[in-house]
Scaffold this motif. Structure first.
Motif, short mmCIF file in Angstrom:
data_model
loop_
_atom_site.label_atom_id
_atom_site.label_comp_id
_atom_site.label_asym_id
_atom_site.label_seq_id
_atom_site.Cartn_x
_atom_site.Cartn_y
_atom_site.Cartn_z
N ASP A 140 0.76 -1.50 0.01
CA ASP A 140 0.04 -0.08 -0.29
C ASP A 140 0.81 1.24 0.21
OD1 ASP A 140 -2.88 -0.94 0.31
OD2 ASP A 140 -1.60 -2.11 1.78
N ALA A 141 1.96 1.30 0.74
CA ALA A 141 2.95 2.13 0.60
C ALA A 141 4.50 1.57 0.66
CB ALA A 141 2.80 3.24 2.12
N LEU A 142 5.40 2.25 0.20
CA LEU A 142 6.84 1.56 0.04
C LEU A 142 7.82 2.88 0.29
CD1 LEU A 142 8.65 -0.58 -1.37
CD2 LEU A 142 8.39 0.53 -3.40
N VAL A 143 8.55 2.20 0.91
CA VAL A 143 10.16 3.09 1.42
C VAL A 143 11.25 2.45 0.52
CG1 VAL A 143 11.52 4.11 3.22
CG2 VAL A 143 8.86 4.01 3.55
N VAL A 144 11.63 3.03 -0.19
CA VAL A 144 13.06 2.91 -0.83
C VAL A 144 14.28 3.14 0.01
CG1 VAL A 144 14.32 2.83 -2.98
CG2 VAL A 144 12.02 2.85 -3.04
N ALA A 145 14.92 2.21 0.53
CA ALA A 145 16.32 2.44 1.40
C ALA A 145 17.22 1.57 1.18
CB ALA A 145 15.50 2.22 2.90
N THR A 146 17.42 1.25 -0.03
CA THR A 146 18.52 0.33 -0.70
C THR A 146 19.78 0.74 -0.56
OG1 THR A 146 17.71 0.94 -2.85
CG2 THR A 146 17.06 -1.17 -1.94
N GLY A 147 20.25 2.03 -0.01
CA GLY A 147 21.42 2.49 0.15
C GLY A 147 22.29 2.45 -1.33
N ALA A 148 23.60 2.12 -0.89
CA ALA A 148 24.53 2.45 -2.14
C ALA A 148 25.25 1.46 -2.10
CB ALA A 148 25.32 3.82 -2.10
N ARG A 149 26.03 0.93 -3.41
CA ARG A 149 27.00 0.10 -3.39
C ARG A 149 28.15 0.44 -3.98
NH1 ARG A 149 23.45 -4.81 -6.59
NH2 ARG A 149 22.24 -5.18 -4.94
N PRO A 150 29.46 -0.10 -3.78
CA PRO A 150 30.85 0.48 -4.19
C PRO A 150 30.86 0.23 -5.58
CG PRO A 150 30.99 -1.38 -2.35
CD PRO A 150 29.50 -1.24 -2.72
N ARG A 151 31.49 1.04 -6.23
CA ARG A 151 31.49 1.13 -7.65
C ARG A 151 32.76 -0.20 -8.01
NH1 ARG A 151 29.81 5.89 -9.68
NH2 ARG A 151 29.50 7.77 -8.15
N ALA A 152 32.16 -0.65 -9.00
CA ALA A 152 32.95 -1.77 -9.61
C ALA A 152 34.41 -1.29 -10.28
CB ALA A 152 32.25 -2.51 -10.51
N VAL A 153 35.43 -2.09 -10.00
CA VAL A 153 36.89 -1.76 -10.24
C VAL A 153 37.38 -3.14 -10.90
CG1 VAL A 153 38.96 -1.29 -9.67
CG2 VAL A 153 37.29 -0.14 -8.42
N PRO A 154 38.01 -2.90 -12.07
CA PRO A 154 38.60 -4.24 -12.73
C PRO A 154 39.56 -4.84 -11.53
CG PRO A 154 38.51 -2.25 -14.44
CD PRO A 154 38.07 -1.88 -12.97
N GLY A 155 39.43 -6.11 -11.46
CA GLY A 155 40.41 -6.91 -10.60
C GLY A 155 39.67 -7.27 -9.16
N ASP A 156 38.34 -6.52 -8.84
CA ASP A 156 38.06 -6.46 -7.70
C ASP A 156 37.41 -7.78 -7.27
OD1 ASP A 156 35.58 -6.43 -8.98
OD2 ASP A 156 34.92 -4.62 -8.20
N HIS A 157 37.40 -8.84 -8.13
CA HIS A 157 37.28 -10.29 -7.66
C HIS A 157 38.25 -10.93 -7.36
CE1 HIS A 157 39.36 -10.35 -11.79
NE2 HIS A 157 39.57 -11.51 -11.39
N LEU A 158 39.55 -10.56 -6.95
CA LEU A 158 40.66 -11.12 -6.82
C LEU A 158 40.81 -11.49 -5.12
CD1 LEU A 158 43.47 -9.34 -8.87
CD2 LEU A 158 42.49 -11.81 -9.21
N ALA A 159 41.25 -12.45 -4.60
CA ALA A 159 41.43 -12.84 -3.36
C ALA A 159 42.40 -11.56 -2.85
CB ALA A 159 42.00 -14.06 -2.99
N GLY A 160 42.16 -10.98 -1.51
CA GLY A 160 43.05 -9.95 -1.15
C GLY A 160 42.49 -8.59 -1.49
N VAL A 161 41.62 -8.45 -2.42
CA VAL A 161 41.08 -7.11 -3.02
C VAL A 161 39.58 -6.97 -2.39
CG1 VAL A 161 40.40 -5.74 -4.88
CG2 VAL A 161 42.42 -7.03 -4.81
N THR A 162 39.42 -6.22 -1.63
CA THR A 162 37.95 -5.95 -1.18
C THR A 162 37.46 -4.56 -1.07
OG1 THR A 162 36.67 -6.35 0.78
CG2 THR A 162 38.69 -5.69 1.32
N HIS A 163 36.25 -4.02 -1.31
CA HIS A 163 35.55 -2.93 -0.79
C HIS A 163 35.55 -3.16 0.61
CE1 HIS A 163 34.85 -1.85 -5.13
NE2 HIS A 163 34.61 -3.09 -5.23
N LEU A 164 34.71 -1.70 1.18
CA LEU A 164 34.60 -1.90 2.36
C LEU A 164 33.12 -1.37 2.87
CD1 LEU A 164 35.28 -2.73 5.73
CD2 LEU A 164 36.69 -0.68 5.68
#
Length: 411
Positions: A103-127
């Motif tokens: 009946d009513a909706l609140v959108v509060a999905t926040g933000a996500r880190p910007r993708a960077v090439p190589g961010d899939h590697l072990a030892g690489v992380t967003h916070l």
């Protein structure tokens, strides 16, 4: 919204939590659904780049446990479920193959880190999550050679945590000074000093061209100037973007620059029955003369979450909502507190009298009005300046008051 109707909140961060909590406190007796992409009950995120990185830190404590949310507040809590679309005509949130009516909706999905090439590697992380913080903490526990990409607040706080342990850390920043895009070069020079006084290897004006790896684990970075840095841990602090991909094609007005949700000054979107709160929101603010402002701060998320819920339950009583933004950061033993906005005509920086850092103050002005302030290690001063900003005080008077307050202010 009709009495006893269903209020759905998408996003189980601080804004979403405050929305459902406020709805119950305001007497909403109908259905209340909270959707969260993480498997965790809502928890506090600012400590993730601060206390959560210290030796011996534990898992974050939720605002309320899942059992408390379900049993005490009567919330239909759906964790690990991510919205994939929105049908505003039918008033339904799409969850994969399921449709959830509201009946009513609140959108509060926040933000996500910007993708960077190589961010899939072990030892690489967003916070951004508790799991991210655990990855960083374990690496610091092991004495990892650490490189932080991006000298914004989060990147600087990670560097501060590494130096507090006595670890060497390199920070790579493409701009000429840290926080240049958000706070300008004058304040950026102050943050540069904090980094270098603490022994951080700060590489300014240098971009990253690529990551090196062995067997899927990061081993280092290559910079634009040809420099190669060895690394066991790379923390990416290159900014975030509103998490609104699920709203594409819904008809909800999204900002052309970053796809954040455009709201009016009551946090209502252009879609009937849809409100928004937190990092996703662009809303008019009097500090900018009514221009849109998007804020990624804890206090704004909390305040907007509560306001959006109240307005969703009773749209006829919705009032313009524009509190003065506030954010803090703990860097290298100093607390930086920022109120208002740095989107301004200019800034005046008052240096500490003793040549140190504590007491340094920056005041931003726009159209002869004080619109923002940053103060180091003087919480009483910054709160008094926040009141002046809220009152729309003249800049000259605020500058005079700041000088007087600093002359007699203690920590």
């Amino acid at each position: 919204m009709r009495a006893g109707g269903r209020l759905v909140v998408v996003g189980a961060g601080l804004a979403g939590f405050r929305a459902v909590e406020t709805a119950r406190r305001e007497g909403h007796a109908g259905e209340l659904v909270l959707l969260g992409a993480e498997e965790r009950a809502p928890y506090d995120r600012p400590p993730l780049s601060k206390a959560a990185l210290a030796p011996g830190a534990t898992e974050p404590v939720p605002f309320r446990t899942a059992e408390e949310l379900e049993d005490d507040l009567g919330i239909d809590l759906r964790l690990g479920e991510e919205a994939t679309g929105l049908d505003t005509a039918a008033r339904e949130v799409v969850l994969g193959g399921e449709r959830l009516a509201y009946d009513a909706l609140v959108v509060a999905t926040g933000a996500r880190p910007r993708a960077v090439p190589g961010d899939h590697l072990a030892g690489v992380t967003h916070l951004r999550t508790a799991d991210d913080a655990a990855v960083v903490r374990r690496a610091l526990d092991a004495g990892a050679r650490t490189v932080v990409v991006g000298a914004g607040f989060i990147g600087s706080e990670v560097a501060s945590a590494a130096r507090a342990r006595g670890l060497e850390v390199t920070v790579v920043e493409a701009a000429d000074v840290p926080l240049q895009r958000s706070l300008g070069p004058e304040v950026g020079r102050l943050v540069t000093r904090l980094h270098r006084d603490a022994g951080v290897d700060l590489r300014l004006g240098s971009g990253v061209t690529g990551l090196t790896e062995v067997a899927g684990h990061v081993t280092g970075l290559a910079l634009e100037d040809g420099t190669e840095l060895a690394a066991d841990l790379v923390v990416l602090g290159v900014g975030v973007a509103p998490s609104t991909g699920w709203l594409e094609g819904s008809g909800v007005d999204l900002h052309p620059r970053d796809r954040g949700v455009v709201c009016d000054d009551t946090l209502a979107t252009n879609a009937p029955g849809v409100w928004a709160a937190g990092d996703v929101v662009h809303a008019p603010h009097p500090l900018l003369g009514g221009d849109l402002l998007r804020v990624e701060h804890w206090t704004s998320a909390a305040e907007q979450g509560a306001a959006a819920a109240r307005h969703a339950l009773d749209p006829s009583s919705a009032q313009p909502f524009a509190p003065v933004p506030y954010v803090w950061s703990d860097l290298f033993g100093h607390r930086l507190q920022l109120v208002g906005t740095s989107v301004a005509d200019g800034v005046v920086v008052l240096d500490a009298d003793d040549g140190g850092v504590a007491g340094t103050t920056a005041l931003w002005h726009r159209g002869g009005q004080v619109v923002g302030a940053l103060v180091v290690d003087r919480p009483r001063v910054v709160m008094k300046l926040r009141r002046r900003i809220a009152d729309g005080g003249p800049f000259d008077e605020a500058l005079h008051a700041a000088r007087e307050l600093l002359g007699r202010a203690g920590t």
